[in-house]
Structures are given as C-alpha cells and as structure tokens.
Scaffold this active site. Sequence first.
Site, PDB file in Angstrom:
ATOM      1  N   GLY A  43       7.732   4.373   4.611  1.00 37.92           N
ATOM      2  CA  GLY A  43       9.014   4.281   4.823  1.00 37.92           C
ATOM      3  C   GLY A  43       9.396   5.386   6.137  1.00 37.92           C
ATOM      4  O   GLY A  43      10.582   4.555   6.414  1.00 37.92           O
ATOM      5  N   CYS A  74       2.675  -4.859   1.126  1.00 41.38           N
ATOM      6  CA  CYS A  74       3.384  -3.832   1.305  1.00 41.38           C
ATOM      7  C   CYS A  74       4.909  -4.371   2.502  1.00 41.38           C
ATOM      8  O   CYS A  74       4.172  -4.904   3.261  1.00 41.38           O
ATOM      9  CB  CYS A  74       2.678  -2.815   1.891  1.00 41.38           C
ATOM     10  SG  CYS A  74       4.089  -1.478   2.353  1.00 41.38           S
ATOM     11  N   CYS A 189       9.795  -3.096  -1.816  1.00 42.13           N
ATOM     12  CA  CYS A 189       9.052  -2.671  -1.767  1.00 42.13           C
ATOM     13  C   CYS A 189       8.269  -2.244  -2.868  1.00 42.13           C
ATOM     14  O   CYS A 189       8.553  -3.021  -4.195  1.00 42.13           O
ATOM     15  CB  CYS A 189      10.237  -1.130  -1.912  1.00 42.13           C
ATOM     16  SG  CYS A 189       8.246   0.363  -1.640  1.00 42.13           S
ATOM     17  N   THR A 190       6.955  -2.557  -2.678  1.00 37.96           N
ATOM     18  CA  THR A 190       6.068  -3.735  -4.202  1.00 37.96           C
ATOM     19  C   THR A 190       6.036  -1.879  -4.654  1.00 37.96           C
ATOM     20  O   THR A 190       5.256  -1.961  -6.383  1.00 37.96           O
ATOM     21  CB  THR A 190       4.817  -3.654  -3.097  1.00 37.96           C
ATOM     22  OG1 THR A 190       4.107  -2.641  -2.910  1.00 37.96           O
ATOM     23  CG2 THR A 190       4.779  -4.488  -2.986  1.00 37.96           C
TER      24      THR A 190
HETATM   25  N1  DGL Z   1       5.086  -0.432  -1.116  1.00 34.46           N
HETATM   26  C1  DGL Z   1       5.364   0.006   0.553  1.00 34.46           C
HETATM   27  C2  DGL Z   1       6.672  -1.154   0.324  1.00 34.46           C
HETATM   28  O1  DGL Z   1       5.917  -2.349   0.071  1.00 34.46           O
HETATM   29  C3  DGL Z   1       6.359   1.161   0.530  1.00 34.46           C
HETATM   30  C4  DGL Z   1       5.766   2.638  -0.011  1.00 34.46           C
HETATM   31  C5  DGL Z   1       6.438   3.601   1.415  1.00 34.46           C
HETATM   32  O2  DGL Z   1       4.808   3.785   1.775  1.00 34.46           O
HETATM   33  O3  DGL Z   1       7.052   3.911   2.095  1.00 34.46           O
HETATM   34  O4  DGL Z   1       6.984  -1.292   1.268  1.00 34.46           O
END
Ligand code: DGL
Length: 263
Positions: A43, A74, A189-190
């Site tokens: 992010g 992601c 965000c997953t």
């Molecule tokens: N899991 C990620 C998403 O779906 C982002 C988390 C991150 O690395 O900030 O956006």
Amino acid sequence: MNDRPVLIFDSGVGGLTVLREARVLMPDRHFVYVADDAGFPYGAWEEHGLRARIVELFGGLIAEHDPEIAVIACNTASTLVLGDLREAFPETPFVGTVPAIKPAAERTRSGLVSVLATPGTVKRQYTRDLIGEWASKVHVRLVGSERLAGLAENYMRDGFVDEDAVRAEIAPCFYELDGRRTDIVVLACTHYPFLVNRMRKTAPWPVDWIDPAEAIARRALSLLASTDQAAPQRLDLAVFTSKAPAPSMSRLVKGFGLTHVAR
Ligand code: DGL
C-alpha cells in the site's frame, strides 16, 4: 490430468482468504502460495518501483513453478500491474483482484457505498475508472487505510488486534447524506476479511461487507482446463520472498496446510 499448480500471490497473508475459497472449489488442484513479505506493505509503495518488482518476481516464479494459472490475490498489485504481467507472460492466464465496485453499486439500497482499501488502491486510476464505469449513479467514498493490512497481518500471526485501531480505521467509511447512510463497505484489500468480525463489532451501524474472495476463486476455476482425474498427491507450497519469514508466519501457513519452501 493436469499437474501444474495454481499460483496465488499476495504481499502477505491476505491471499490466504482467496486460497481458502479456491481449495473448496478446486479440491483436486494443488497450490503454490507466494507472499512477497520482503515487499510488504504494498500500500505504501511508489507505483513505478512496485510494478517493476512484481514483474521481475514473476519471471522467477513462472520459471520455477510453471503454474497453469496465476491469481493475483491483491488489489494493490492487480490495479497496478495486471496489464504488465499479461503482456510480459502471455502464456500464463492471470486472474486479478480488483475492488468489487460493480456488485456494491448493484446491491446498495441507500446509494452510499464505501470502498476500504490500501492508500495505493485508492490512488489508482484503475479504481477511479471502475467507479466511472459501474457506479456513476451511486455515491462512492474511497477510504485509504494506512494501518489495516498490518493489523490483519499481526492478528493472523499473533492472534491479537487493537479494536480501537480497527474502529478508527473504518470510521471514515460511515457517512450520512440527506437522511441516508452507508449500507455497503467493499473490502478492497484481501487482508481485510480476516478482521471482518472486529469491523462488525466496532462499526457504528450494520452494513454489508463485500468480500470478493469466492468470486475470484470462481473466476480462476472457470479458466482452468477441466480434469476428470485427480492430480497426484502433491504438497501445497508456501514461498516467502524474505526467505526467512518470522516463526509465527511459518506456523500460520502450516495451519493453512502449506509447506514452506525456501526460494
Ligand atoms: N492484500 C493487499 C491488497 O489486497 C495489500 C496489503 C498491502 O501489502 O498493503 O490490496
């Protein structure tokens, strides 16, 4: 029979929410789960550097694991680099994860929707285009959270989350306009579905929380060649780009039935 794995990629533990659904839908497939934990959190990355990093990583991952399909579990990565990946690796089908703005716009009754995501996803032109295309008649508030992905990561690894912090991070999602109020929050965000119970508990009023994990797994399934025979028993693997994940992380992926391999 197809013995090639389904590769699931995220910056950390968030993609496990998609793996969980994919396993239910594709019990005969085997999986390679890749966490770019050395790059976490995505992010906060500047776009050019993150794009180059992910394309380079995939060069190695495809050569090593030869996946039948790659799922970018992601939002922060998909909204940035999906096009580049498809161009760089035309032989590999990619399934992306992008904010579920269309289903939210179709489902809202109040016409007020919030999209909760990382600061990266909130900034993307891709996200703005989704709103323009699918939600022009709906009021969409983009809420970029600096902290939630990290809170989810710690919660999954150590079992503790600061509820006041969760309350503060989700608070901007709740707004009122002309006597109406937000009725849908898109979890874009997953990592966030892991915290949804805490979000429900700390929300000022009830809303629907949209978690797209099952839809992503269904999309992946639809692109896989059908098999009438089960693949030979193979271990599902976890790969960490840090090469030396914290013991709590190794324990977590073990709990998801993954065997950690040093890359
Ligand atoms: N899991 C990620 C998403 O779906 C982002 C988390 C991150 O690395 O900030 O956006």
